[in-house]
Structures are given as structure tokens and as C-alpha cells.
Scaffold this motif. Structure first.
Motif, PDB file in Angstrom:
ATOM      1  N   VAL A 141       0.799  -1.228   0.000  1.00 62.20           N
ATOM      2  CA  VAL A 141       0.000   0.000   0.000  1.00 62.20           C
ATOM      3  C   VAL A 141       0.832   1.279   0.000  1.00 62.20           C
ATOM      4  CG1 VAL A 141      -1.772   1.318   1.239  1.00 62.20           C
ATOM      5  CG2 VAL A 141      -1.948  -1.157   1.083  1.00 62.20           C
ATOM      6  N   THR A 142       1.912   1.304   0.763  1.00 67.06           N
ATOM      7  CA  THR A 142       2.639   2.563   0.924  1.00 67.06           C
ATOM      8  C   THR A 142       3.956   2.595   0.143  1.00 67.06           C
ATOM      9  OG1 THR A 142       3.609   1.696   2.947  1.00 67.06           O
ATOM     10  CG2 THR A 142       1.680   3.101   3.192  1.00 67.06           C
TER      11      THR A 142
ATOM     12  N   PRO B 137       4.276   1.817  -3.597  1.00 67.54           N
ATOM     13  CA  PRO B 137       4.340   1.988  -5.055  1.00 67.54           C
ATOM     14  C   PRO B 137       4.880   3.354  -5.478  1.00 67.54           C
ATOM     15  CG  PRO B 137       2.086   1.385  -4.363  1.00 67.54           C
ATOM     16  CD  PRO B 137       2.920   1.463  -3.143  1.00 67.54           C
ATOM     17  N   GLN B 138       4.428   4.412  -4.797  1.00 67.23           N
ATOM     18  CA  GLN B 138       4.866   5.752  -5.199  1.00 67.23           C
ATOM     19  C   GLN B 138       6.353   5.946  -4.934  1.00 67.23           C
ATOM     20  OE1 GLN B 138       2.301   5.049  -3.162  1.00 67.23           O
ATOM     21  NE2 GLN B 138       0.432   5.897  -4.060  1.00 67.23           N
TER      22      GLN B 138
ATOM     23  N   SER C 266      -4.129  -5.419   1.035  1.00 67.79           N
ATOM     24  CA  SER C 266      -5.244  -5.516   0.080  1.00 67.79           C
ATOM     25  C   SER C 266      -5.476  -6.936  -0.417  1.00 67.79           C
ATOM     26  CB  SER C 266      -5.066  -4.536  -1.081  1.00 67.79           C
ATOM     27  OG  SER C 266      -3.735  -4.238  -1.315  1.00 67.79           O
TER      28      SER C 266
ATOM     29  N   GLN D 236      -2.488  -3.463  -7.371  1.00 71.35           N
ATOM     30  CA  GLN D 236      -1.521  -2.997  -6.378  1.00 71.35           C
ATOM     31  C   GLN D 236      -0.587  -4.135  -5.950  1.00 71.35           C
ATOM     32  OE1 GLN D 236      -2.998  -1.663  -2.447  1.00 71.35           O
ATOM     33  NE2 GLN D 236      -2.010   0.259  -2.964  1.00 71.35           N
TER      34      GLN D 236
ATOM     35  N   GLY E 108       6.492   1.707   6.076  1.00 71.13           N
ATOM     36  CA  GLY E 108       5.448   2.677   5.756  1.00 71.13           C
ATOM     37  C   GLY E 108       4.147   2.234   6.365  1.00 71.13           C
ATOM     38  N   ASP E 109       4.127   2.173   7.680  1.00 64.50           N
ATOM     39  CA  ASP E 109       2.961   1.684   8.407  1.00 64.50           C
ATOM     40  C   ASP E 109       3.144   2.046   9.872  1.00 64.50           C
ATOM     41  OD1 ASP E 109       0.698  -0.761   8.049  1.00 64.50           O
ATOM     42  OD2 ASP E 109       1.433  -0.357  10.064  1.00 64.50           O
TER      43      ASP E 109
END
Ligand code: SF4
Lengths: 470, 193
Positions: free
Chosen positions: A37-38, A40-41, A66, A88, A133-134
Motif C-alpha cells: 500500500v505505501t 508503489p509511489q 489488500s 496494487q 510505511g505503516d
């Protein structure tokens, strides 16, 4: 040498460049955990800038947020909630292939929630700096690692440089004296602590949990406590490693072996706050006074003993929270009708959590009209639980036994509650809509969740446990 | 990132305390793999009614709040999940500054890295701003004050490095990459130990 806290020892050992008035410290990161979730960018940013990963060997990726928790379809496809979720996951798989990151994906026997598998694999070790990233990265603090959540821009920083820019946080000691009463567990304790210091009581601090009641906790329980540090606003929570920690870690796949293990344990033994070390703030909690605790509002600081009356709202926002929850001031939460029960999440999806729920459920059935989901935190937990036959206890009781993942903790994989439904959940956040738009979340321990499933109302697990003992 | 030195706007107010990042952008929208286009999802479940129309009870839907780029929010704004989608969504929605007596740590860091001015102000002044939506403010990042219409000033203090980056449009990753030598030295020492 001056006395230092555990936090200071770990921090000092990772300073690449010291903090100045103008610039934050540059802190080295030992382990970077990644999920779909955190990241890909951040991967995209690196690709656009033509930057490689500095230390792919210090990264560990998994699929959890997901991902569906239902088994594969007959044709072998996965029952994703939607095309975006599937895309994703595919993107993380592609990114890990392209950048050479170890991914515990669908084909891995170790896949699971990022904060469950890090410790299981022994990737999480005392004295490390760990980021992800969590925000529940704080979980890993249970091993005496300085572990905290970061945003996606920082995920990119760590990917490219293995470092983070950080100002040194303040420290808060949470002394938990005495002993938890029988039938009261780590989840009750941490909800009680957050209810005491407040949902923002830890902002700007790293918490260190200490005292007799903390030392008595198992590793699973310590992870439950540290996991929810962020729910008091603290980025990290720490517990000094001890014999319990070392015994738990020994022989895990990624820990040192043989002589290197002995050397590591010697090093780790020094990771405790020195006598006379100073904290910026100290709080004392009496473990003996903790009861089965639940939330009654829409943030984790709105927590009370389940038999205590819900406090009256003191402002418009608390009124809104009580309205949303349909909680009645003056009435206890105990007895509130329940629609859905969720046992899972990085807070409470480890083997001991499932055992705790199974102990209450054993030989009983959940109430008519209640839906109960049990979602193990990892493939390893699932295997262990099935070996013990816990899945039979759950399914015989009428609960659904699922494939590992975050599931209803964040409700982005299709597992969710309907508007207005009341969920007793072992997860960590009771924000509006967290478990589905309009869903009402009551945070609780696995034992309370199981007892509530049986009763169809929020129920005290001690009533069920006593019967078993008798 | 473009340099940011000043920002003028009327204020919009969301007085609720503890507005978490799930409320700023609900988790079910996090399946995105880009940063773009999140503005339409910002405050989604608060902002729209079940039929998709605007919820008149959402303060930012009021006509006088439209076009405001400074948000005055209740204490502990941005708590909860570390999702950077929250500042991305706010910026895309048109919010360029959040004023609050206390802002959650991770959100504040994420916001400043994206040029969203997450500014902590004193409680007294915060309370006053919460009670007076729609007033015209000018935020001066260089001098670190907020100018009120009557000439009064509210001082604030940004972390110096974050402020430097905002004023000069400096990208923090660029700065970290310049520290390559020190990082290399650290790694060598670590290996030797
Ligand atoms: S289980 Fe919940 S809190 Fe834990 S990592 Fe998954 S979504 Fe985050």
C-alpha cells in the motif's frame, strides 16, 4: 559514562550524522519492511530519478493489506475485492522483481502481516532500527528495537540511502507495577494505558514500557502492547530485551547462529536503561487495577473497563463520537448487542491470541446472527493453529477461518462490516468507518471478542474461563 | 517542490479534535499506486451523503469555506495511520496549510515534505481561530508568523530544516544523497564491529 535510557543507546548507535540546530540527525536503518500500500509511489520515484536501492539486502516485503483472506477460486485465481487491489499487489510483485527485494508473496510459506512476519523470521532483533510505511511498526519495539512508521516519501529516502532525517524524540517511561489479574491480558493493559495517557499523550515521545507486569509478559503480549503505542500518538514503544526475548528468538531463520548467537546475546543484554537514566516524562500504571477493557468512542483513547459507565460527553466532538457509536452515557459497554466479531490484525493475530479466543470458544457456539472472522497473522500462525486444531474450534463454533492478512483491521480487501453494525474487534483502531463505512468498532482482547461472539453481546471473558476451570 | 514563502487565504474550520487520517482519506481508497487525483476523495465519508451529493453538515461544503486554502483544525489533527495519501489528498483538494495547537507526528512530517504547511500554534490563539472561521490570514514562512487582518501576529516555529526546504524548494532526498560519504563510513564501521 552518563546513564542512558534504552532508547538513547539504540539511537546513539545509529547516528550517521549528528543533529545540529539547522539539520536533523541522519539515522541509519537496519531493517526496512515493505508492503503493497505505501510503497508503489516510492518505487516510482526511484525509477523516475534513476536511483538504485542502496541496501536491498536490508529490505523485506510482504503482501497483506489488500489481499483477500478467502481461499483461491476453483480456477486458481484470487478473490480480490476489486481490480485496483489486484493491480496494487501485482505492482509490488513487479517492483520487488525489478529492484531485487525479497518478497514473501503468495507462493511463500512465510507470507503474513508485515509486523507478524518480521519477528517470526527473526528479521526483527534487539537494538535494531526498523522502519516501515505503516504506523504499527512500533510492534517491533517489543524486542528492544527502535521501530517506527514512516510516510511514503521517507520510504523512498530509506530505499535510496538506507537513512532517515530525524529529530531526536523525547522519552517517556511507562512503569507498569504489580501483576495483571487472571483473565486480563496485554490488550486490556494497553487500552487501559491509552485511556489513561490519552490518544495524544505520547505525541513527540518514544515510550518505554517497564516494570514487573511488563517483564512478566510473553513476547506475543509485548508485541500487542508496543503495537498500540502509536494509538497514544507515540511513534515508537520499547521494551528492554531479556531472557524471554532471547529464548523466543533463538534459532529463528534470520538470527545469528552458533558463536555469533552467543555474541549477539551478550550485546543485547546491555540494551536496558541504566539505573538513574532520565526520561522526559514518567507515568505509573497499576496492573492490578486493570479490568477487561473496551473502547466506547471513535478513537482508542476512549477506552474504559467494560463494566464501567460510559462517561458523558464534555464537548461536541465527544458527543458526535457517542452518537456515532450509539453508546449511552452512564451505561456500561458490557451487554451491548454485537453484529460482527473480528479476531485478527497485527495487534492480536498470533498463535497465543488464537489460543486465547479458542479457550473461550471451545465447545460452544457463537450467538445466532453474529458473524465471526478469525484471521491468522501469518502462514506460520495458520500452520501452527491448524496443527493444534484451533481452526476446528473456530469453525465448530460457527466462525469463519480465513487466510492470513490485515482483513477487517483496515477493511480494504473486501472484509468489512455494514453501516451501523457493531464490531467487537481485536484490531487497533476504532476510527469512524475504519471497518467499513458507518461500521461501529469496539476494540477488545481476543478473549473478550470470543466471549462477546458467544453471548451476542459485549461480555466478560472471565465468566467463560471460570466455567472451563471448574 | 516549489519554494513556499508566503500564503494568503481565508480560513476554513474543522473544529473536531483527533481528526485521523482514515477520516481524511478512507482506507478503501488506498489501493491507488499514484499520488494524483486524491482531492475528490478527501474527507470522502464526511463530505458526501449516501447518494453521492454534498453533505450540508460538512463544514468545508459551506459556500464561505469554498476556495479557502488554510484549514484550522481541532487538536491532534492527522492522528492514526501513517498514510501519506492524507497530505496528498488535502493538497489536491486545495488545502495548503493546517493550523492546529497539536499535530500528530507522522502526519506533520509527511505534510511538510509535500509542501503542506502543518503549523503548530499556541492554544489560546488556536481557540480564537477555531471560533472565527473565514478570517483572512497571511502566513509568512520566512519570518514564521501569521498576520491577522487587524495587524496582530501569531508567531510559530517550524523545524529549521523543514523550513529551509520549504523556503528554497529543497528536496530532502537530494540532501540525504549528498551525505553518501558519511553513510558509507557508517556502514564500514558497522561491518568492522
Ligand atoms: S493489521 Fe491493521 S494495523 Fe496491522 S499492518 Fe495491517 S492494516 Fe496496519
Amino acid at each position: 559514562m552518563t546513564s542512558r535510557t534504552l532508547f538513547e543507546k539504540v539511537w546513539d548507535a545509529h547516528v550517521v550524522l549528528a543533529e545540529t540546530a539547522d539539520t536533523p540527525a541522519v539515522i541509519y536503518v537496519d531493517l526496512h519492511l515493505v508492503h503493497e500500500v505505501t510503497s508503489p509511489q516510492a518505487f516510482s520515484e526511484l525509477r523516475e530519478r534513476g536511483l538504485p536501492l542502496r541496501r536491498p539486502d536490508r529490505m523485506l516485503a510482504t503482501l497483506d493489506h489488500s489481499t483477500p483472506t478467502l481461499p483461491t477460486n476453483a480456477d486458481g485465481s484470487r478473490p480480490y475485492a476489486n481490480a485496483e487491489a489486484q493491480a496494487q499487489v501485482a505492482q509490488l510483485e513487479a517492483n520487488c522483481r525489478e529492484f531485487g527485494v525479497e518478497l514473501h508473496g503468495w507462493d511463500s510459506a512465510d507470507r503474513g502481516i508485515v509486523h507478524v512476519i518480521g519477528p517470526e523470521l527473526g528479521a526483527t532483533q534487539p537494538g535494531m532500527t526498523i522502519v516501515c510505511g505503516d504506523s504499527h511498526t512500533s510492534t517491533h519495539g517489543a524486542f528492544g528495537a527502535l521501530a517506527f512508521g514512516i510516510g511514503t516519501t521517507e520510504v523512498g529516502h530509506v530505499m535510496a540511502t538506507q537513512c532517515l532525517l530525524q529529530r531526536r524524540p523525547k522519552t517517556m517511561a511507562i512503569h507498569v507495577d504489580g501483576q495483571l489479574p487472571p483473565g486480563v491480558g496485554a490488550k486490556d493493559l494497553i487500552l487501559h494505558i491509552i485511556g489513561t495517557i490519552g490518544v495524544d499523550g505520547g505525541t513527540g515521545y518514544v515510550l518505554e514500557y517497564r516494570g514487573a507486569a511488563i517483564e512478566a509478559l510473553s513476547m506475543d503480549e509485548r508485541m500487542t502492547v508496543c503495537n498500540m503505542s502509536i494509538e497514544a500518538g507515540a511513534r515508537a514503544g520499547l521494551i528492554a530485551p531479556d531472557e524471554t526475548t532471547f529464548a523466543w528468538l533463538k534459532d529463528r531463520p534470520r538470527v545469528p547462529q552458533g558463536a555469533a548467537w552467543d555474541a549477539a546475546v551478550t550485546r543485547w543484554r546491555a540494551l536496558r536503561s541504566d539505573d538513574g537514566a532520565r526520561y522526559d516524562r514518567e507515568v505509573r500504571i497499576d496492573a492490578g487495577a486493570v479490568k477487561p477493557t473496551v473502547t466506547y468512542g471513535t478513537h482508542p483513547g476512549m477506552a474504559i473497563a467494560m463494566d464501567a459507565p460510559v462517561p458523558a460527553a464534555t464537548n461536541a466532538q465527544e458527543r458526535r463520537a457517542l452518537d456515532y457509536m450509539q453508546s449511552t452515557p452512564g451505561q456500561p459497554m458490557q451487554g451491548t448487542p454485537v453484529d460482527v466479531v473480528f479476531v485478527g490484525s497485527c495487534t492480536n493475530s498470533r498463535l497465543s491470541d488464537l489460543r486465547e479466543a479458542a479457550r473461550v470458544l471451545h465447545g460452544r457456539r457463537i450467538a445466532q446472527g453474529v458473524r465471526m472472522l478469525v484471521v491468522p497473522g501469518s502462514e506460520a500462525v495458520r500452520r501452527d493453529a491448524e496443527r493444534e486444531g484451533l481452526h476446528h474450534v473456530f469453525t465448530a463454533a460457527g466462525a469463519e477461518w480465513r487466510v492470513p492478512g490485515c482483513s477487517m483491521c483496515i477493511a480494504m480487501n473486501g472484509d468489512l462490516a455494514q453501516p451501523g453494525q457493531l464490531v467487537v474487534s481485536t484490531s487497533n483502531r476504532n476510527f469512524e468507518g475504519r471497518q467499513g463505512k458507518g461500521a461501529r468498532t469496539v476494540l477488545a482482547s481476543p478473549a473478550t471478542a470470543a466471549a462477546s461472539a458467544i453471548a451476542g453481546r459485549i461480555a466478560d471473558p472471565r465468566e467463560y474461563l471460570v466455567e472451563v476451570a471448574a | 517542490m516549489n519554494p513556499i514563502t508566503r500564503l494568503h487565504s481565508r480560513t476554513a474550520v474543522l473544529a473536531d479534535e483527533n481528526i485521523d487520517t482514515d477520516r481524511i482519506i478512507p482506507a478503501r481508497f488506498l489501493t491507488t499506486t499514484t499520488r494524483e487525483g486524491l482531492g475528490q476523495l478527501c474527507f470522502h465519508d464526511w463530505r458526501y451523503q449516501a447518494d453521492g451529493s454534498d453533505n450540508p453538515a460538512f463544514p468545508l461544503n459551506r459556500p464561505e469555506a469554498r476556495g479557502c486554502s488554510i484549514l484550522v483544525a481541532g487538536r491532534n489533527f492527522g492522528c492514526g495511520s501513517s498514510r501519506e495519501h492524507a497530505p496528498w489528498a488535502l493538497l489536491d483538494y486545495g488545502i495548503q496549510a493546517v493550523l492546529c495547537s497539536e499535530i500528530a507526528d507522522i502526519f506533520r512530517g509527511n505534510a511538510l515534505k509535500n509542501g503542506l504547511l502543518a503549523i503548530v500554534i499556541d492554544e489560546l490563539e488556536h481557540r480564537w481561530l477555531l471560533k472565527h472561521p473565514g478570517i483572512e490570514l497571511a502566513i509568512d514562512v520566512r519570518e514564521q508568523y501569521i498576520a491577522l487582518p487587524d495587524g496582530g501576529r501569531i508567531p510559530f516555529r517550524l523545524e529549521p530544516f523543514a523550513r529551509h526546504c520549504l523556503l528554497n524548494g529543497v528536496d530532502q532526498l537530494g540532501y540525504l544523497l549528498q551525505q553518501g560519504e558519511a553513510i558509507h563510513r557508517y556502514e564500514q564501521q558497522e561491518q568492522a564491529a
